[in-house]
Design an enzyme around this catalytic site. Sequence first.
Site, mmCIF file in Angstrom:
data_model
loop_
_atom_site.group_PDB
_atom_site.id
_atom_site.type_symbol
_atom_site.label_atom_id
_atom_site.label_comp_id
_atom_site.label_asym_id
_atom_site.label_seq_id
_atom_site.Cartn_x
_atom_site.Cartn_y
_atom_site.Cartn_z
ATOM 1 C CG ASN A 124 -24.778 25.528 79.768
ATOM 2 O OD1 ASN A 124 -24.559 26.121 80.816
ATOM 3 N ND2 ASN A 124 -23.863 25.385 78.845
ATOM 4 C CE LYS A 158 -23.033 27.262 87.276
ATOM 5 N NZ LYS A 158 -23.943 26.778 86.221
ATOM 6 C CG HIS A 214 -15.952 24.495 76.291
ATOM 7 N ND1 HIS A 214 -16.443 25.206 77.360
ATOM 8 C CD2 HIS A 214 -17.035 23.996 75.656
ATOM 9 C CE1 HIS A 214 -17.772 25.134 77.363
ATOM 10 N NE2 HIS A 214 -18.151 24.401 76.327
ATOM 11 N NE ARG A 218 -27.808 28.675 77.328
ATOM 12 C CZ ARG A 218 -26.770 28.663 78.133
ATOM 13 N NH1 ARG A 218 -26.938 28.505 79.429
ATOM 14 N NH2 ARG A 218 -25.540 28.787 77.669
ATOM 15 C CD GLU A 234 -20.400 24.778 79.644
ATOM 16 O OE1 GLU A 234 -21.067 25.641 79.068
ATOM 17 O OE2 GLU A 234 -19.559 25.037 80.533
ATOM 18 C CE1 TYR A 258 -6.768 27.348 85.044
ATOM 19 C CE2 TYR A 258 -4.393 26.985 84.861
ATOM 20 C CZ TYR A 258 -5.566 27.577 84.405
ATOM 21 O OH TYR A 258 -5.522 28.403 83.308
ATOM 22 C CG LEU A 259 -8.158 20.456 84.231
ATOM 23 C CD1 LEU A 259 -9.413 19.958 83.521
ATOM 24 C CD2 LEU A 259 -7.243 19.283 84.561
HETATM 25 C C1 MV4 Z 1 -11.603 25.594 84.581
HETATM 26 C C2 MV4 Z 1 -10.403 25.835 83.882
HETATM 27 C C3 MV4 Z 1 -9.296 25.092 84.234
HETATM 28 N N1 MV4 Z 1 -9.384 24.188 85.227
HETATM 29 N N2 MV4 Z 1 -11.633 24.685 85.554
HETATM 30 C C4 MV4 Z 1 -14.172 29.096 82.584
HETATM 31 C C5 MV4 Z 1 -15.628 29.305 82.560
HETATM 32 C C6 MV4 Z 1 -16.241 28.218 83.325
HETATM 33 N N3 MV4 Z 1 -17.375 27.714 82.639
HETATM 34 C C7 MV4 Z 1 -15.178 27.196 83.509
HETATM 35 N N4 MV4 Z 1 -13.947 27.808 83.117
HETATM 36 C C8 MV4 Z 1 -12.754 27.193 83.313
HETATM 37 N N5 MV4 Z 1 -12.741 26.241 84.286
HETATM 38 C C9 MV4 Z 1 -10.546 24.010 85.860
HETATM 39 N N6 MV4 Z 1 -10.586 23.099 86.858
HETATM 40 C C10 MV4 Z 1 -10.413 26.794 82.859
HETATM 41 C C11 MV4 Z 1 -11.589 27.482 82.580
HETATM 42 C C12 MV4 Z 1 -11.505 28.422 81.481
HETATM 43 C C13 MV4 Z 1 -12.222 28.211 80.299
HETATM 44 C C14 MV4 Z 1 -13.090 27.129 80.142
HETATM 45 C C15 MV4 Z 1 -13.793 26.945 78.981
HETATM 46 C C16 MV4 Z 1 -13.621 27.819 77.917
HETATM 47 C C17 MV4 Z 1 -12.785 28.906 78.039
HETATM 48 C C18 MV4 Z 1 -12.071 29.114 79.224
HETATM 49 C C19 MV4 Z 1 -11.220 30.201 79.329
HETATM 50 C C20 MV4 Z 1 -10.531 30.398 80.499
HETATM 51 C C21 MV4 Z 1 -10.680 29.515 81.569
#
Ligand code: MV4
Length: 448
Positions: A289, A116, A208, A291, A275, A202-203
């Site tokens: 990803n 990552k 997504h 794939r 993503e 942290y957002l």
């Molecule tokens: C984050 C975030 C907030 N801020 N990064 C969760 C899985 C991973 N692929 C990335 N994730 C997150 N990264 C920052 N800087 C919140 C999440 C996250 C999330 C992201 C996508 C879809 C669902 C989620 C559920 C909880 C947290």
Amino acid sequence: MFEKILIANRGEIALRVLRACRELGIHTVAVHSTADADAMHVKLADESVCIGPPPAKDSYLNVASIVSACEITGAEAVHPGYGFLSENARFAEILKEHDIKFIGPSAENIRTMGDKIEAKRTAKALGIPVVPGSEGGVADIAEARRAAKSIGYPVIIKATAGGGGRGMKVARNEDDLEIAMATAQTEAKAAFGNGEVYIEKYLEKPRHIEIQVLGDGQGNAVHLGERDCSLQRRHQKIWEEAHSPALNAHQRDEIGARVAKAMRELSYEGVGTIEFLYENDEFYFIEMNTRLQVEHPVTEAITGLDLVQEQIRVASGAKLAMTQEDIQFSGHAIECRINAENPATFAPSPGRVDSVHFPGGLGVRVDSALYSGYRIPPYYDSLIGKLIVFGKTRAECMMRLRRSLSEFVVDGVETTIPLFQNLLLENDIIDGHYDIHWLEKYLERNTP
Ligand code: MV4
């Protein structure tokens, strides 16, 4: 073009790949565990090979068995589907050593995006916007404190080897940081055998949104628009749509163009997904990803392309048959993941499917390997089908979803169909007003 492809997967995605092969006139080899001897993908393939006992590590993840199956049947290429070996760089290398084509990107691209920190560094260098964060890994609490102070609280600590949300911890202030850091490191070590972590801003309430790309490994690449996958439970997507209700055409073209340019610079081969978290009109890269994804049909619905056939074409050495100008988006599409699970508790519900009936009609697609009398084995994930609806507008999709969910019958096991019927009563869903936390909050409100 290939004459014979081995499909190293099961369930609906194995059928999806079979269908693409059959239209291209390519012979197919199914592989299966002993638990899947009666599975639909085995019945539909031209040939099949049993590759081991039920646990995935002994069958669908068994590289030696899969390579042997290629050699026995004379398959020239392997389609990995999603999950299992689809993002395993070592598997791609081993196939190459055996002169078997891995249908997907280079082992090098897979490896870069699987780390990552490397992925983020690469994305940033290629001009893709990333979440503000530490430059690489943070080794200890002192380094974490310095990084967090410069980023500004709240921060999130993530595992370098992670993905899927495991080993993530949020720290809202410096007091939280020590515990968050220690737990993230311990969990990362336990889950991935690699305790390295990094830190990001942290957002709080992002969506997504992911961009689909397609490249030919020869310097040509296009983007195929975005999917909004914000509706998730415990990092499992349940609903995906294209376009995102949050984006306009200008925003789409801008982020899409940046991503496509980056993929050209990587000489990326095959399909891939970039993503992003999206908040306050800004995109922030989180992962790539390398794939085909579960939700690819919504992109197929709005572009008219067959993504699996495109994967196979570029893997066989063909140049991309289209330029960005050739990609025309039309209408809207929504996918609901139908899982064999209790719709309230999400407890898996394997067992015999006494009878099934799939919806159909204009603007409805069902990708599923179910049949009446099939026994859903308890060893694999609970996705049993995908309902994809498409139409001129999002509103038309919502009507079509209500109609097709009411036609959908799966007797004998519990499914998530009632969950979707309830979601369609929610104004936020009807209006497209949701973020990554919406579903979990809804389930909290609605669980007795
Ligand atoms: C984050 C975030 C907030 N801020 N990064 C969760 C899985 C991973 N692929 C990335 N994730 C997150 N990264 C920052 N800087 C919140 C999440 C996250 C999330 C992201 C996508 C879809 C669902 C989620 C559920 C909880 C947290």
